[in-house]
Scaffold this active site. Structure first.
Site, PDB file in Angstrom:
ATOM      1  N   GLY A   9     -23.418 -17.188 -25.426  1.00  0.00           N
ATOM      2  CA  GLY A   9     -22.861 -18.301 -24.665  1.00  0.00           C
ATOM      3  C   GLY A   9     -22.787 -19.585 -25.461  1.00  0.00           C
ATOM      4  O   GLY A   9     -22.838 -20.685 -24.903  1.00  0.00           O
ATOM      5  N   PHE A  13     -21.502 -25.347 -22.734  1.00  0.00           N
ATOM      6  CA  PHE A  13     -22.017 -26.719 -22.835  1.00  0.00           C
ATOM      7  C   PHE A  13     -23.334 -26.783 -23.607  1.00  0.00           C
ATOM      8  O   PHE A  13     -23.409 -27.337 -24.714  1.00  0.00           O
ATOM      9  CB  PHE A  13     -22.153 -27.289 -21.429  1.00  0.00           C
ATOM     10  CG  PHE A  13     -22.920 -28.573 -21.320  1.00  0.00           C
ATOM     11  CD1 PHE A  13     -22.653 -29.638 -22.159  1.00  0.00           C
ATOM     12  CD2 PHE A  13     -23.903 -28.724 -20.347  1.00  0.00           C
ATOM     13  CE1 PHE A  13     -23.354 -30.833 -22.052  1.00  0.00           C
ATOM     14  CE2 PHE A  13     -24.608 -29.910 -20.225  1.00  0.00           C
ATOM     15  CZ  PHE A  13     -24.335 -30.962 -21.077  1.00  0.00           C
ATOM     16  N   ASP A  35     -19.900 -14.978 -27.572  1.00  0.00           N
ATOM     17  CA  ASP A  35     -19.395 -15.597 -26.346  1.00  0.00           C
ATOM     18  C   ASP A  35     -18.156 -14.850 -25.875  1.00  0.00           C
ATOM     19  O   ASP A  35     -17.315 -14.447 -26.690  1.00  0.00           O
ATOM     20  CB  ASP A  35     -19.061 -17.070 -26.592  1.00  0.00           C
ATOM     21  CG  ASP A  35     -18.952 -17.873 -25.305  1.00  0.00           C
ATOM     22  OD1 ASP A  35     -18.039 -17.584 -24.509  1.00  0.00           O
ATOM     23  OD2 ASP A  35     -19.779 -18.781 -25.103  1.00  0.00           O
ATOM     24  N   THR A 101     -22.581 -10.542 -15.111  1.00  0.00           N
ATOM     25  CA  THR A 101     -22.975 -11.251 -16.328  1.00  0.00           C
ATOM     26  C   THR A 101     -24.462 -11.562 -16.371  1.00  0.00           C
ATOM     27  O   THR A 101     -25.150 -11.267 -17.353  1.00  0.00           O
ATOM     28  CB  THR A 101     -22.170 -12.557 -16.458  1.00  0.00           C
ATOM     29  OG1 THR A 101     -20.787 -12.245 -16.553  1.00  0.00           O
ATOM     30  CG2 THR A 101     -22.599 -13.339 -17.687  1.00  0.00           C
ATOM     31  N   THR A 126     -33.132 -21.450 -15.023  1.00  0.00           N
ATOM     32  CA  THR A 126     -32.790 -22.671 -14.285  1.00  0.00           C
ATOM     33  C   THR A 126     -33.885 -23.028 -13.290  1.00  0.00           C
ATOM     34  O   THR A 126     -34.604 -22.148 -12.799  1.00  0.00           O
ATOM     35  CB  THR A 126     -31.457 -22.479 -13.521  1.00  0.00           C
ATOM     36  OG1 THR A 126     -31.245 -23.579 -12.636  1.00  0.00           O
ATOM     37  CG2 THR A 126     -31.476 -21.213 -12.676  1.00  0.00           C
ATOM     38  N   ASP A 127     -33.976 -24.301 -12.962  1.00  0.00           N
ATOM     39  CA  ASP A 127     -34.921 -24.736 -11.927  1.00  0.00           C
ATOM     40  C   ASP A 127     -34.530 -24.217 -10.552  1.00  0.00           C
ATOM     41  O   ASP A 127     -35.355 -24.183  -9.631  1.00  0.00           O
ATOM     42  CB  ASP A 127     -35.028 -26.257 -11.897  1.00  0.00           C
ATOM     43  CG  ASP A 127     -33.714 -26.972 -11.616  1.00  0.00           C
ATOM     44  OD1 ASP A 127     -32.642 -26.350 -11.747  1.00  0.00           O
ATOM     45  OD2 ASP A 127     -33.746 -28.180 -11.284  1.00  0.00           O
ATOM     46  N   GLU A 128     -33.272 -23.798 -10.395  1.00  0.00           N
ATOM     47  CA  GLU A 128     -32.796 -23.375  -9.078  1.00  0.00           C
ATOM     48  C   GLU A 128     -33.450 -22.085  -8.589  1.00  0.00           C
ATOM     49  O   GLU A 128     -33.366 -21.768  -7.398  1.00  0.00           O
ATOM     50  CB  GLU A 128     -31.277 -23.242  -9.092  1.00  0.00           C
ATOM     51  CG  GLU A 128     -30.575 -24.560  -9.345  1.00  0.00           C
ATOM     52  CD  GLU A 128     -29.079 -24.501  -9.083  1.00  0.00           C
ATOM     53  OE1 GLU A 128     -28.667 -23.812  -8.134  1.00  0.00           O
ATOM     54  OE2 GLU A 128     -28.328 -25.144  -9.836  1.00  0.00           O
ATOM     55  N   TYR A 150     -25.879 -17.589  -7.189  1.00  0.00           N
ATOM     56  CA  TYR A 150     -26.124 -17.927  -8.590  1.00  0.00           C
ATOM     57  C   TYR A 150     -27.616 -17.909  -8.908  1.00  0.00           C
ATOM     58  O   TYR A 150     -28.067 -17.235  -9.840  1.00  0.00           O
ATOM     59  CB  TYR A 150     -25.544 -19.307  -8.931  1.00  0.00           C
ATOM     60  CG  TYR A 150     -26.180 -19.925 -10.151  1.00  0.00           C
ATOM     61  CD1 TYR A 150     -26.055 -19.317 -11.397  1.00  0.00           C
ATOM     62  CD2 TYR A 150     -26.931 -21.110 -10.066  1.00  0.00           C
ATOM     63  CE1 TYR A 150     -26.658 -19.864 -12.525  1.00  0.00           C
ATOM     64  CE2 TYR A 150     -27.521 -21.665 -11.187  1.00  0.00           C
ATOM     65  CZ  TYR A 150     -27.379 -21.044 -12.407  1.00  0.00           C
ATOM     66  OH  TYR A 150     -27.987 -21.576 -13.520  1.00  0.00           O
ATOM     67  N   LYS A 154     -30.006 -15.425 -11.376  1.00  0.00           N
ATOM     68  CA  LYS A 154     -30.867 -15.907 -12.457  1.00  0.00           C
ATOM     69  C   LYS A 154     -32.316 -15.509 -12.229  1.00  0.00           C
ATOM     70  O   LYS A 154     -33.027 -15.143 -13.178  1.00  0.00           O
ATOM     71  CB  LYS A 154     -30.753 -17.428 -12.582  1.00  0.00           C
ATOM     72  CG  LYS A 154     -29.411 -17.914 -13.083  1.00  0.00           C
ATOM     73  CD  LYS A 154     -29.070 -17.403 -14.479  1.00  0.00           C
ATOM     74  CE  LYS A 154     -29.925 -18.035 -15.543  1.00  0.00           C
ATOM     75  NZ  LYS A 154     -29.528 -17.586 -16.913  1.00  0.00           N
ATOM     76  N   LYS A 189     -18.846 -29.602 -13.083  1.00  0.00           N
ATOM     77  CA  LYS A 189     -20.186 -30.135 -12.860  1.00  0.00           C
ATOM     78  C   LYS A 189     -20.111 -31.596 -12.414  1.00  0.00           C
ATOM     79  O   LYS A 189     -19.164 -32.317 -12.724  1.00  0.00           O
ATOM     80  CB  LYS A 189     -21.023 -30.000 -14.130  1.00  0.00           C
ATOM     81  CG  LYS A 189     -21.185 -28.562 -14.623  1.00  0.00           C
ATOM     82  CD  LYS A 189     -21.944 -27.687 -13.650  1.00  0.00           C
ATOM     83  CE  LYS A 189     -22.222 -26.305 -14.224  1.00  0.00           C
ATOM     84  NZ  LYS A 189     -23.025 -25.466 -13.324  1.00  0.00           N
ATOM     85  N   PRO A 205     -15.646 -37.134  -4.478  1.00  0.00           N
ATOM     86  CA  PRO A 205     -16.210 -36.399  -3.344  1.00  0.00           C
ATOM     87  C   PRO A 205     -17.716 -36.182  -3.505  1.00  0.00           C
ATOM     88  O   PRO A 205     -18.189 -35.803  -4.576  1.00  0.00           O
ATOM     89  CB  PRO A 205     -15.457 -35.066  -3.406  1.00  0.00           C
ATOM     90  CG  PRO A 205     -15.115 -34.892  -4.848  1.00  0.00           C
ATOM     91  CD  PRO A 205     -14.901 -36.268  -5.407  1.00  0.00           C
ATOM     92  N   ASN A 249     -28.004 -37.576  -5.531  1.00  0.00           N
ATOM     93  CA  ASN A 249     -26.651 -37.480  -6.080  1.00  0.00           C
ATOM     94  C   ASN A 249     -25.849 -38.761  -5.846  1.00  0.00           C
ATOM     95  O   ASN A 249     -25.074 -39.185  -6.699  1.00  0.00           O
ATOM     96  CB  ASN A 249     -25.916 -36.296  -5.454  1.00  0.00           C
ATOM     97  CG  ASN A 249     -26.441 -34.959  -5.942  1.00  0.00           C
ATOM     98  OD1 ASN A 249     -27.138 -34.886  -6.954  1.00  0.00           O
ATOM     99  ND2 ASN A 249     -26.114 -33.895  -5.222  1.00  0.00           N
ATOM    100  N   HIS A 276     -26.893 -25.427   0.636  1.00  0.00           N
ATOM    101  CA  HIS A 276     -27.104 -26.469  -0.375  1.00  0.00           C
ATOM    102  C   HIS A 276     -28.580 -26.865  -0.416  1.00  0.00           C
ATOM    103  O   HIS A 276     -29.121 -27.401   0.545  1.00  0.00           O
ATOM    104  CB  HIS A 276     -26.242 -27.683  -0.037  1.00  0.00           C
ATOM    105  CG  HIS A 276     -26.013 -28.592  -1.202  1.00  0.00           C
ATOM    106  ND1 HIS A 276     -25.145 -29.660  -1.158  1.00  0.00           N
ATOM    107  CD2 HIS A 276     -26.541 -28.597  -2.456  1.00  0.00           C
ATOM    108  CE1 HIS A 276     -25.140 -30.276  -2.318  1.00  0.00           C
ATOM    109  NE2 HIS A 276     -25.998 -29.659  -3.128  1.00  0.00           N
TER     110      HIS A 276
END
Length: 328
Positions: A9, A13, A35, A101, A126-128, A150, A154, A189, A205, A249, A276
């Protein structure tokens, strides 16, 4: 003797920033970038180092077994695994690419790495995976509670990696980081998305009431942490990485508006997305104590530099549009 580090990857980013970090930091390192060049992969990110004799690009789909096998026909000393589908909204619309993936691709990669005796495998998570942390902070012992497809994919890949350590003593280390920001981030993002909207004179938005909290870390600080873990991280361990300053945010959006000289009347509150998570917050005291890491770029400074970079690089925006057009 030089080391060869496989970066998966690396056209994305964070991966592209880390490749540049490696090549700029070590004169004797060799980097292989594998990648698939899906929608968020962009070789424009690496145009300045593509002729470096220490760098090699491989167009590879990690969910294709034979392609992964071919990677490991070469000598590879370490792997840093960034490759993943990563956008929550896309996972809500269609989870299948995330399963393919993030789970199947990771499985093929660690199987191949295990067969060839890799010295270290750094899995970027990820922290998620901890889900929404209403109060306090999640440390590395906090139970996983992913709240969308997602983060679930992970979490599954994390557990798979840890199972390989437990079963085969596979030398894997897991990094869980908070939200990154900085140059070259794909514009779906939050930060580049808002900047682009404002550049085009459009409203920005914001989901729900905008009070969802994220902890923003500059990508260069993340790269430094990744490298410390690659060299010194203990196999079988997890390292949280965070700035330690969660913010809403809406606060981030207002800072961007201010930096770009735009009024807050451009904020447009829209229906919240399903599932969310309200707040992410990580305790990163482990990596700070064990490896001596600490973030070096304050958010206000990093955000100002990031906004300026996007404003000054119309060629990068053009490369994104060209890539979108080529993919239809």
């Amino acid at each position: 003797m030089s080391q060869t580090v496989l970066i998966t990857g690396g056209a994305g980013f964070i991966g592209s920033h880390y490749i540049r970090f490696l090549l700029n930091t070590y004169h004797d390192v060799k980097v292989m970038n594998a990648d698939a060049l899906t929608y968020s992969g962009n070789l424009y990110h690496l145009r300045d180092i593509e002729k470096d004799h220490r760098y090699q690009f491989l167009h590879v789909d990690l969910a294709e077994k034979e392609q992964v096998k071919k990677i490991f026909s070469r000598r590879i000393d370490q792997v840093v695994h960034f490759a993943a589908e990563s956008h929550v909204d896309r996972s809500i619309q269609n989870a299948e690419p995330f399963i393919r993936t993030n789970i199947a691709g990771t499985h093929l990669l660690i199987e191949a790495a295990k067969r060839t005796g890799i010295g270290k495998f750094v899995h970027i998570s990820t922290d998620e995976v901890y889900g929404s942390i209403v109060t306090g902070q999640a440390d590395e012992q906090t139970a996983l509670a992913p709240g969308n497809p997602y983060s679930a994919s992970k979490a599954a890949s994390d557990l798979l990696c840890l199972s390989f350590y437990n079963t085969y003593q596979f030398p894997v280390v897991i990094i869980r980081c908070t939200n990154n920001y900085g140059p070259c981030q794909y514009p779906e993002k939050l930060i580049p998305h808002l900047i682009r909207r404002l550049m085009d004179g459009q409203p920005v938005p914001i989901y729900g009431d905008g009070k969802q909290e994220r902890d923003w870390l500059h990508v260069r600080d993340h790269c430094h942490a990744i490298d410390l873990v690659r060299i010194h991280g203990r196999p079988g361990e997890i390292y949280n990485i965070s700035a330690g300053q969660p913010m809403a945010n809406i606060h981030v959006a207002k800072q961007i508006l201010d930096l770009m000289g735009k009024p807050t009347s451009l904020i447009e509150y829209i229906s919240d997305r399903p599932g969310h998570d309200v707040r992410y917050a990580l305790d990163s005291s482990k990596i700070r104590a064990e490896l001596g890491w600490a973030p070096a770029i304050p958010f206000e400074q990093g955000l100002e530099q990031t906004v300026e970079w996007y404003l000054q690089h119309p060629d990068w925006w053009a490369s994104i549009e060209q890539s979108r057009a080529e993919r239809g």
